[in-house]
Design a protein around this motif. Sequence first.
Motif, PDB file in Angstrom:
ATOM      1  N   VAL A   1      49.821  -0.942 -68.338  1.00 13.57           N
ATOM      2  CA  VAL A   1      50.195  -0.974 -69.705  1.00 13.57           C
ATOM      3  C   VAL A   1      50.166  -2.878 -70.105  1.00 13.57           C
ATOM      4  O   VAL A   1      51.078  -3.310 -69.400  1.00 13.57           O
ATOM      5  CB  VAL A   1      51.485  -0.290 -70.396  1.00 13.57           C
ATOM      6  CG1 VAL A   1      51.493  -0.778 -71.916  1.00 13.57           C
ATOM      7  CG2 VAL A   1      51.123   1.244 -70.223  1.00 13.57           C
ATOM      8  N   LEU A   2      49.351  -3.112 -70.967  1.00 14.58           N
ATOM      9  CA  LEU A   2      49.557  -4.807 -71.196  1.00 14.58           C
ATOM     10  C   LEU A   2      50.866  -5.168 -71.672  1.00 14.58           C
ATOM     11  O   LEU A   2      51.281  -6.243 -71.250  1.00 14.58           O
ATOM     12  CB  LEU A   2      48.214  -4.992 -72.006  1.00 14.58           C
ATOM     13  CG  LEU A   2      48.013  -6.506 -72.137  1.00 14.58           C
ATOM     14  CD1 LEU A   2      47.460  -7.050 -70.970  1.00 14.58           C
ATOM     15  CD2 LEU A   2      46.850  -6.927 -73.413  1.00 14.58           C
ATOM     16  N   PHE A   3      51.160  -4.662 -73.020  1.00 20.68           N
ATOM     17  CA  PHE A   3      52.635  -4.921 -73.408  1.00 20.68           C
ATOM     18  C   PHE A   3      53.718  -4.011 -73.292  1.00 20.68           C
ATOM     19  O   PHE A   3      53.479  -2.924 -73.768  1.00 20.68           O
ATOM     20  CB  PHE A   3      52.444  -5.480 -74.944  1.00 20.68           C
ATOM     21  CG  PHE A   3      51.228  -6.742 -74.864  1.00 20.68           C
ATOM     22  CD1 PHE A   3      51.541  -8.023 -74.367  1.00 20.68           C
ATOM     23  CD2 PHE A   3      49.882  -6.474 -75.490  1.00 20.68           C
ATOM     24  CE1 PHE A   3      50.610  -8.959 -74.368  1.00 20.68           C
ATOM     25  CE2 PHE A   3      49.118  -7.508 -75.423  1.00 20.68           C
ATOM     26  CZ  PHE A   3      49.361  -8.652 -74.926  1.00 20.68           C
ATOM     27  N   ASN A   4      54.948  -4.395 -73.222  1.00 22.51           N
ATOM     28  CA  ASN A   4      55.933  -3.248 -73.191  1.00 22.51           C
ATOM     29  C   ASN A   4      57.235  -4.067 -74.095  1.00 22.51           C
ATOM     30  O   ASN A   4      57.075  -5.387 -74.625  1.00 22.51           O
ATOM     31  CB  ASN A   4      56.403  -3.239 -71.869  1.00 22.51           C
ATOM     32  CG  ASN A   4      57.007  -4.296 -70.928  1.00 22.51           C
ATOM     33  OD1 ASN A   4      57.343  -5.260 -71.467  1.00 22.51           O
ATOM     34  ND2 ASN A   4      57.100  -4.115 -69.940  1.00 22.51           N
ATOM     35  N   GLU A   5      58.411  -3.518 -74.123  1.00 23.39           N
ATOM     36  CA  GLU A   5      59.346  -4.036 -75.108  1.00 23.39           C
ATOM     37  C   GLU A   5      60.056  -5.592 -74.289  1.00 23.39           C
ATOM     38  O   GLU A   5      60.820  -5.940 -75.163  1.00 23.39           O
ATOM     39  CB  GLU A   5      60.492  -3.360 -74.987  1.00 23.39           C
ATOM     40  CG  GLU A   5      61.543  -2.894 -73.604  1.00 23.39           C
ATOM     41  CD  GLU A   5      60.691  -2.192 -72.646  1.00 23.39           C
ATOM     42  OE1 GLU A   5      61.562  -1.786 -71.509  1.00 23.39           O
ATOM     43  OE2 GLU A   5      59.469  -1.641 -72.686  1.00 23.39           O
ATOM     44  N   LYS A   6      59.747  -5.960 -73.173  1.00 24.63           N
ATOM     45  CA  LYS A   6      60.231  -7.251 -73.063  1.00 24.63           C
ATOM     46  C   LYS A   6      59.460  -8.445 -73.269  1.00 24.63           C
ATOM     47  O   LYS A   6      59.660  -9.645 -72.752  1.00 24.63           O
ATOM     48  CB  LYS A   6      60.213  -7.272 -71.174  1.00 24.63           C
ATOM     49  CG  LYS A   6      61.162  -5.994 -71.029  1.00 24.63           C
ATOM     50  CD  LYS A   6      61.485  -6.188 -69.343  1.00 24.63           C
ATOM     51  CE  LYS A   6      62.620  -5.333 -68.944  1.00 24.63           C
ATOM     52  NZ  LYS A   6      63.291  -5.413 -67.576  1.00 24.63           N
TER      53      LYS A   6
END
Length: 474
Positions: A104-109
Amino acid sequence: MAECLKQLKSLEIVYCNSIQLIISIEEPLTKEDGKRDAISFPRLNSLKLKRLHNLIGFCHEDYVIEFQSLNILEIAHCPELKGFITNKTLKKDIATTNSATDEVLFNEKVVFPNLEKMTISHLRNVKRICYNQLHQNSFCNLKELKVEYCDGLLNILSSSLLGVFQGHLEMLTVTDCASLEQVFELEGSGLLYLESLNVDKCGVEEIVSEKIIEGLQQDILFEFCQLSSLVLWNLPKLKCFYLGVHTTVWPMLKKLKTWRCEKIKIFGNGKSDSEIQQPLFLIEMDIPQLEEVYFTSDDIAMISDGKFASNIFSDIKSLGITDYLNQSIVFPFCFLQKFHNLQMLEVVACNFKELSPYESDAGEEEDMICTLPKIKRFKLNGCYKITQLWKQDSRMDNICASFETLEVWSCYSLINLASASSSFQNLTYLDVLYCKGMTELIVSSKAQSLGCLVRMKIRECEMMTEIVASEGAD
């Protein structure tokens, strides 16, 4: 080191094959209360990471990365990248995780509160742009999203992204993503500000995925109140816009380009019996702003046989005609009579050997020619079988006398433009591209017909030996 880059406004890293991480921190950065500190780039406006063949991430997952001022993000040709924030180490023997958030390319960090334009391209290992959670301030101002050549990507806007994007997203372009299953999840009906949707050469079967609600069969309304351009191009697996019963609203649509979407019914006349064959548009449907449209041979046959208002296409300025594959079919010039204000005509992927009016007596042909629109721009694209534009001294000379622009692309059997050249007295722009059988452009006796020509481009015509060919003793 990152703490020393507070004034950085632009960062572009290209062709650095040894880089695995942009930021590698040996010792943890901690606050006074013992919590892990965030890494911040408060003034960075533009970030471009391109052709970094061993990049696995911007930073590892122990940190939150904040880009408070970032407007432009471009990530391209990073084949090993799975996530912007990676959970991998730099050891050679990297353990593979089975986490649901892997790939997954982007997360909450990662935090992008002011990002407006994002391009991701040639990321073969990314399966999702995001998963479930994003930081509450990320992507809330994104206006343009372009996704290209991401072979493993399964969808573009999941439900977790739609709620963030629907307030500002204006332009979405998706090109050559072979594994793509859908563009939106059901909540795509809320993209009220989307102005342009372009899906090109993908494996997608539906634009909006169906949300199954047990025991409930409801008519879903999709409102695209600002959408002015819809392009569905070369989507051989596309079966429907949405699998269930639905209604679409397109009050601002100006441009509708479709090609090689054989499994979906783009146009219908309201007589469909199957939900999966529910057409995307009804011919009699009111699309008040529509100016540019493409029709296949089947569409033209349906419209020609139907009883529709005579002015139904009176506002169309640009018409594309596609998929006439039978070489014996004559070009449908009579169909053009329905387009009173037509300025641009494009013929795409048709097997006409030449362009000529229907065989008829002289009186009928004269009447037909008088009622045709005065076309200013004409384009042939991918008409591999055409050997001449039209016969010399045919009535096509009168039809095409208004041409100001002529573009001839990928017409492999065309030898020259000589037979049609007497129609070119008003031509100011000529563009010939990938006509690999063309040996000369025009013969000398016809060259005077190009007296108004201002600009000419001849490209990738490998057999061409002369632009103006001599005749006899010339």
